[in-house]
Design an enzyme around this catalytic site. Structure first.
Site, PDB file in Angstrom:
ATOM      1  CE1 TYR A 135      -3.423  -2.754   0.658  1.00 37.82           C
ATOM      2  CE2 TYR A 135      -4.629  -0.722   1.034  1.00 37.82           C
ATOM      3  CZ  TYR A 135      -4.620  -2.071   0.767  1.00 37.82           C
ATOM      4  OH  TYR A 135      -5.804  -2.740   0.618  1.00 37.82           O
TER       5      TYR A 135
ATOM      6  CE  LYS B 149       1.597 -16.714  -3.334  1.00 41.40           C
ATOM      7  NZ  LYS B 149       1.309 -18.168  -3.366  1.00 41.40           N
TER       8      LYS B 149
ATOM      9  CG  ASP C  19     -13.759  -7.308   1.363  1.00 45.56           C
ATOM     10  OD1 ASP C  19     -13.582  -6.640   2.400  1.00 45.56           O
ATOM     11  OD2 ASP C  19     -14.157  -6.812   0.296  1.00 45.56           O
TER      12      ASP C  19
ATOM     13  CG  ASP D  72      -8.250  -4.861   1.291  1.00 47.78           C
ATOM     14  OD1 ASP D  72      -9.211  -4.443   1.951  1.00 47.78           O
ATOM     15  OD2 ASP D  72      -8.159  -4.728   0.049  1.00 47.78           O
TER      16      ASP D  72
ATOM     17  CG  ASP E 186      -1.770 -19.660  -2.174  1.00 44.73           C
ATOM     18  OD1 ASP E 186      -1.233 -19.879  -1.071  1.00 44.73           O
ATOM     19  OD2 ASP E 186      -1.339 -20.139  -3.239  1.00 44.73           O
TER      20      ASP E 186
END
Ligand SMILES: NC(=O)c1ccc[n+]([C@@H]2O[C@H](COP(=O)([O-])OP(=O)(O)OC[C@H]3O[C@@H](n4cnc5c(N)ncnc54)[C@H](O)[C@@H]3O)[C@@H](O)[C@H]2O)c1
Ligand SMILES: CC(C)[C@H](C(=O)O)[C@@H](O)C(=O)O
Ligand SMILES: [Mg+2]
Length: 370
Positions: free
Chosen positions: A142, A193, A254, A250, A226
């Protein structure tokens, strides 16, 4: 209780529709809960851009820095699709997070008993779910530099974002996760990751080291992000606290929202480090969802994520744990009684508007205090 200053930033879209509902709750605690909140309002996002060409003014930034807590609605929407990147609505929120150094974003995903049937997932997967995503909020891709689009001169352009994490950033967010896990079910799952990203290798290393330095009583597991997303949908109850970076946090939050029935159910707290002299943290409380342009202006917005975000303010900024518990209970009872905004209604179930849901929660607060 000494008077506490709240800066309310409704923002755009459904932001100004859900903020009045939290104001009802704040007034209720002032009038019936012996509290003394003073509120002031400011502009952020597209509404700030329309007023003065910036997604947050210096004046409102200064008010946010001075407030005991900021209560934030949502920003963004298609109206501002073409404004310059630097002043797009979301930039106002990112500036608040960065300048207030709100590095720890707590996103609890709780499935209220009455909503165990509202999800498209099987009931046994979500019933009783209570997990906490701890998202790093001031670093990573970000904010990393360079962040740019360059012209390669051959008709091609290159878009660049940079994922950067320093040891101290990973260490402080993992400490927050371990400390919170101790107050819950004592397990932390760290997601990155490391199979692809150097920052993931460092993330994994620093979380492991931090765990070894005084948190061995907490169970720690590592998971590739993932696979973590897949596990979150397959069997979310395996998790207690998930700690992860800014972007994965983020996206995973969701995903987690839908386990609870709707994005309209997920609150969040964004916290800074405690001040060395006073012990107070800067803090901003906001729903996880956005400005929902598709339903803005229809009275269909679910105000629960916004109201529960104020509940997190009671808990984390004002040490009003009993009041926070009461507010959570009032939400649960309103849901138990069958009140549903459209997003959490089953097929054929009657729905209430944004303000009817707010009124019902306030009524339950009174009933719980009778
Ligand atoms: N914190 C924030 O301010 C924030 C967070 C996410 C997205 N955004 C911005 O919001 C804008 C819209 O983004 P989006 O559509 O991808 O995400 P969104 O979260 O606004 O909406 C996604 C879906 O969830 C529904 N939804 C969200 N909140 C709801 C609520 N309280 N009640 C009922 N339904 C709800 C919406 O109707 C929509 O169908 C974009 O400009 C985005 O950048 C802002
Ligand atoms: C609006 C946007 C900047 C924000 C983010 O990406 O952090 C939002 O999606 C969130 O989840 O708070
Ligand atoms: Mg998001």
């Amino acid at each position: 209780m000494a008077s506490q200053k709240l800066l309310l930033l409704p923002g755009d879209g459904i932001g100004p529709e859900i903020m009045p509902e939290v104001k009802k709750v704040i007034s209720w605690f002032n009038e019936n809960g012996g509290m003394s909140f003073e509120t002031e309002e400011g502009l952020v996002g597209g509404s700030a851009y329309d007023a003065h060409g910036q997604s947050i003014s210096e004046e409102d930034m200064a008010k946010a820095m001075a407030a005991d807590a900021v209560i934030f609605g949502a920003v963004g929407g298609p109206k501002w699709d073409d404004v310059p990147y630097e002043v797009r609505p979301e930039a106002g929120l990112l500036r608040l997070r960065k300048d207030m150094q709100l590095f720890a974003n707590l996103r609890p995903a709780i499935c209220y008993p009455a909503l165990a049937d509202a999800s498209s997932l099987k009931k046994d997967i979500i019933e009783g779910l209570d997990i906490l995503i701890v998202r790093e909020l001031t670093g990573g891709v970000y904010f990393g530099e360079p962040k740019e689009i360059t012209d390669l001169g051959n008709g091609q352009k290159r878009g660049v974002d940079t994922q950067v994490y320093d040891t101290y950033e990973i260490e402080r967010i993992s400490k927050v996760a371990f400390e919170l896990a101790r107050t819950r079910n004592n397990k932390v799952t760290s997601m990155e990751k490391r199979n692809v990203m150097k920052s993931g290798v460092l993330w994994n290393e620093v979380v492991t080291q931090t765990h070894g330095n005084g948190y061995q009583d907490v169970e720690l597991e590592h998971m590739l992000a993932d696979a973590g997303g897949m596990q979150l949908v397959r069997w979310p109850k395996q998790f207690d606290v998930i700690v992860t970076d800014n972007l994965f946090g983020d996206m995973l939050s969701d995903v987690a929202a839908m386990l609870t029935g709707s994005l309209g159910m997920l609150p969040s707290a964004s916290l800074g480090a405690p001040d060395e002299a006073t012990g107070k943290r800067k803090a901003l409380y906001e729903p996880v969802h956005g400005s929902a342009p598709d339903i803005a202006g229809t009275g269909a917005a679910n105000p629960i994520a916004m109201i529960a975000s104020f509940g997190m303010a009671l808990r984390y900024s004002f040490e009003e744990v009993e009041a926070a518990d009461k507010l959570d209970k009032a939400i649960a009872v309103a849901l138990d009684k069958g009140l549903r905004t459209k997003d959490i209604a089953s097929e054929g179930q009657a729905t209430v508007s944004t303000s009817e849901m707010g009124d019902a929660i306030v009524a339950e607060l009174s009933a719980l205090s009778a």
